[in-house]
Design a protein around this motif. Structure first.
Motif, mmCIF file in Angstrom:
data_model
loop_
_atom_site.group_PDB
_atom_site.id
_atom_site.type_symbol
_atom_site.label_atom_id
_atom_site.label_comp_id
_atom_site.label_asym_id
_atom_site.label_seq_id
_atom_site.Cartn_x
_atom_site.Cartn_y
_atom_site.Cartn_z
ATOM 1 N N LYS A 24 -32.315 -19.978 14.680
ATOM 2 C CA LYS A 24 -32.704 -19.024 13.645
ATOM 3 C C LYS A 24 -33.254 -19.762 12.434
ATOM 4 O O LYS A 24 -32.669 -20.744 11.974
ATOM 5 C CB LYS A 24 -31.512 -18.147 13.258
ATOM 6 N N TRP A 25 -34.383 -19.244 11.924
ATOM 7 C CA TRP A 25 -35.106 -19.882 10.829
ATOM 8 C C TRP A 25 -35.415 -18.865 9.742
ATOM 9 O O TRP A 25 -35.854 -17.750 10.034
ATOM 10 C CB TRP A 25 -36.402 -20.503 11.358
ATOM 11 N N LYS A 26 -35.203 -19.264 8.501
ATOM 12 C CA LYS A 26 -35.514 -18.413 7.352
ATOM 13 C C LYS A 26 -36.982 -18.631 6.982
ATOM 14 O O LYS A 26 -37.389 -19.753 6.683
ATOM 15 C CB LYS A 26 -34.615 -18.772 6.174
ATOM 16 N N ILE A 28 -40.201 -18.415 4.669
ATOM 17 C CA ILE A 28 -40.469 -18.480 3.232
ATOM 18 C C ILE A 28 -41.947 -18.168 3.024
ATOM 19 O O ILE A 28 -42.816 -18.808 3.625
ATOM 20 C CB ILE A 28 -40.144 -19.878 2.659
ATOM 21 N N ASP A 29 -42.233 -17.191 2.193
ATOM 22 C CA ASP A 29 -43.621 -16.836 1.891
ATOM 23 C C ASP A 29 -44.271 -17.999 1.147
ATOM 24 O O ASP A 29 -43.753 -18.463 0.131
ATOM 25 C CB ASP A 29 -43.654 -15.563 1.043
ATOM 26 N N ASP A 30 -45.400 -18.480 1.668
ATOM 27 C CA ASP A 30 -46.050 -19.647 1.065
ATOM 28 C C ASP A 30 -46.673 -19.327 -0.293
ATOM 29 O O ASP A 30 -46.943 -20.227 -1.071
ATOM 30 C CB ASP A 30 -47.084 -20.263 2.010
ATOM 31 N N LYS A 31 -46.881 -18.043 -0.602
ATOM 32 C CA LYS A 31 -47.457 -17.674 -1.900
ATOM 33 C C LYS A 31 -46.374 -17.389 -2.936
ATOM 34 O O LYS A 31 -46.411 -17.918 -4.038
ATOM 35 C CB LYS A 31 -48.370 -16.463 -1.736
ATOM 36 N N THR A 32 -45.373 -16.561 -2.585
ATOM 37 C CA THR A 32 -44.336 -16.166 -3.547
ATOM 38 C C THR A 32 -43.125 -17.095 -3.537
ATOM 39 O O THR A 32 -42.311 -17.052 -4.448
ATOM 40 C CB THR A 32 -43.838 -14.740 -3.252
ATOM 41 N N LYS A 33 -42.988 -17.895 -2.477
ATOM 42 C CA LYS A 33 -41.848 -18.804 -2.278
ATOM 43 C C LYS A 33 -40.525 -18.055 -2.063
ATOM 44 O O LYS A 33 -39.468 -18.635 -2.164
ATOM 45 C CB LYS A 33 -41.705 -19.805 -3.439
ATOM 46 N N GLN A 34 -40.594 -16.759 -1.756
ATOM 47 C CA GLN A 34 -39.397 -15.965 -1.497
ATOM 48 C C GLN A 34 -39.064 -15.964 -0.007
ATOM 49 O O GLN A 34 -39.962 -15.967 0.832
ATOM 50 C CB GLN A 34 -39.605 -14.513 -1.935
ATOM 51 N N ALA A 35 -37.764 -15.939 0.292
ATOM 52 C CA ALA A 35 -37.323 -15.807 1.680
ATOM 53 C C ALA A 35 -37.642 -14.384 2.128
ATOM 54 O O ALA A 35 -37.312 -13.424 1.420
ATOM 55 C CB ALA A 35 -35.839 -16.092 1.782
ATOM 56 N N LYS A 36 -38.318 -14.245 3.285
ATOM 57 C CA LYS A 36 -38.748 -12.920 3.748
ATOM 58 C C LYS A 36 -37.923 -12.393 4.911
ATOM 59 O O LYS A 36 -37.634 -11.210 4.969
ATOM 60 C CB LYS A 36 -40.218 -12.960 4.204
ATOM 61 N N SER A 37 -37.613 -13.276 5.860
ATOM 62 C CA SER A 37 -36.952 -12.800 7.071
ATOM 63 C C SER A 37 -36.271 -13.960 7.789
ATOM 64 O O SER A 37 -36.434 -15.111 7.413
ATOM 65 C CB SER A 37 -37.971 -12.144 8.003
ATOM 66 N N ILE A 38 -35.533 -13.608 8.826
ATOM 67 C CA ILE A 38 -34.974 -14.590 9.740
ATOM 68 C C ILE A 38 -35.682 -14.390 11.071
ATOM 69 O O ILE A 38 -35.735 -13.262 11.596
ATOM 70 C CB ILE A 38 -33.450 -14.413 9.942
ATOM 71 N N VAL A 39 -36.261 -15.465 11.598
ATOM 72 C CA VAL A 39 -36.929 -15.427 12.894
ATOM 73 C C VAL A 39 -36.112 -16.265 13.864
ATOM 74 O O VAL A 39 -35.750 -17.399 13.553
ATOM 75 C CB VAL A 39 -38.380 -15.958 12.811
ATOM 76 N N GLU A 40 -35.822 -15.679 15.010
ATOM 77 C CA GLU A 40 -35.091 -16.390 16.053
ATOM 78 C C GLU A 40 -36.094 -16.897 17.083
ATOM 79 O O GLU A 40 -36.816 -16.111 17.691
ATOM 80 C CB GLU A 40 -34.076 -15.477 16.721
ATOM 81 N N ILE A 41 -36.145 -18.215 17.255
ATOM 82 C CA ILE A 41 -37.051 -18.827 18.226
ATOM 83 C C ILE A 41 -36.252 -19.150 19.485
ATOM 84 O O ILE A 41 -35.160 -19.704 19.408
ATOM 85 C CB ILE A 41 -37.725 -20.088 17.658
#
Length: 138
Positions: A24-26, A28-41
């Protein structure tokens, strides 16, 4: 001798885990630098896929209204946004990543750097695109 063997085993395990992107990876929006979601690979066969397992910011629309393929109007939560990556040395390439915010699909390359993933989406050549840094989720 035991210490040497233990050191070797731990070093080997560190190298092995370094090259893996499963988990699982958090994002991060490259423009706002905010955490957006958790993606499970995860791995299916010899390919890697990733799905949105948690939304950290409520999207304007919970569905991907701008997606052009089988994901059109499907919920973002649970959506497979990474498809068909294959391990190539220390990189994962040959697949795609879809941005559910605008529905666009890009070629994708992922490279792990410790507890971070450098996720690059691009059109045509990898020079024209953008990179996000995702962080290992606990």
């Amino acid at each position: 001798m035991r210490k040497l063997l233990l050191t070797f085993i731990l070093s080997f395990m560190g190298i092995f885990s370094f090259a893996q992107i499963e988990g699982k990876w958090k994002t991060i929006d490259d423009k706002t630098k905010q955490a957006k979601s958790i993606v499970e690979i995860y791995k299916k066969g010899d390919q890697y896929y990733g799905k949105v397992s948690q939304l950290l910011i409520k999207p304007a629309n919970p569905n991907c209204v701008d997606c052009k393929d089988d994901r059109k109007n499907k919920p973002i939560l649970g959506m497979e946004i990474i498809r068909g990556l294959k391990k190539d040395g220390d990189e994962f390439t040959g697949g795609t990543i879809t941005d559910p915010k605008d529905g666009k699909t890009y070629k994708c390359t992922i490279k792990r750097d410790g507890d971070k993933l450098n996720v690059r989406g691009y059109l045509g050549f990898s020079l024209i695109g953008r990179t996000q840094v995702w962080h290992k989720a606990n």
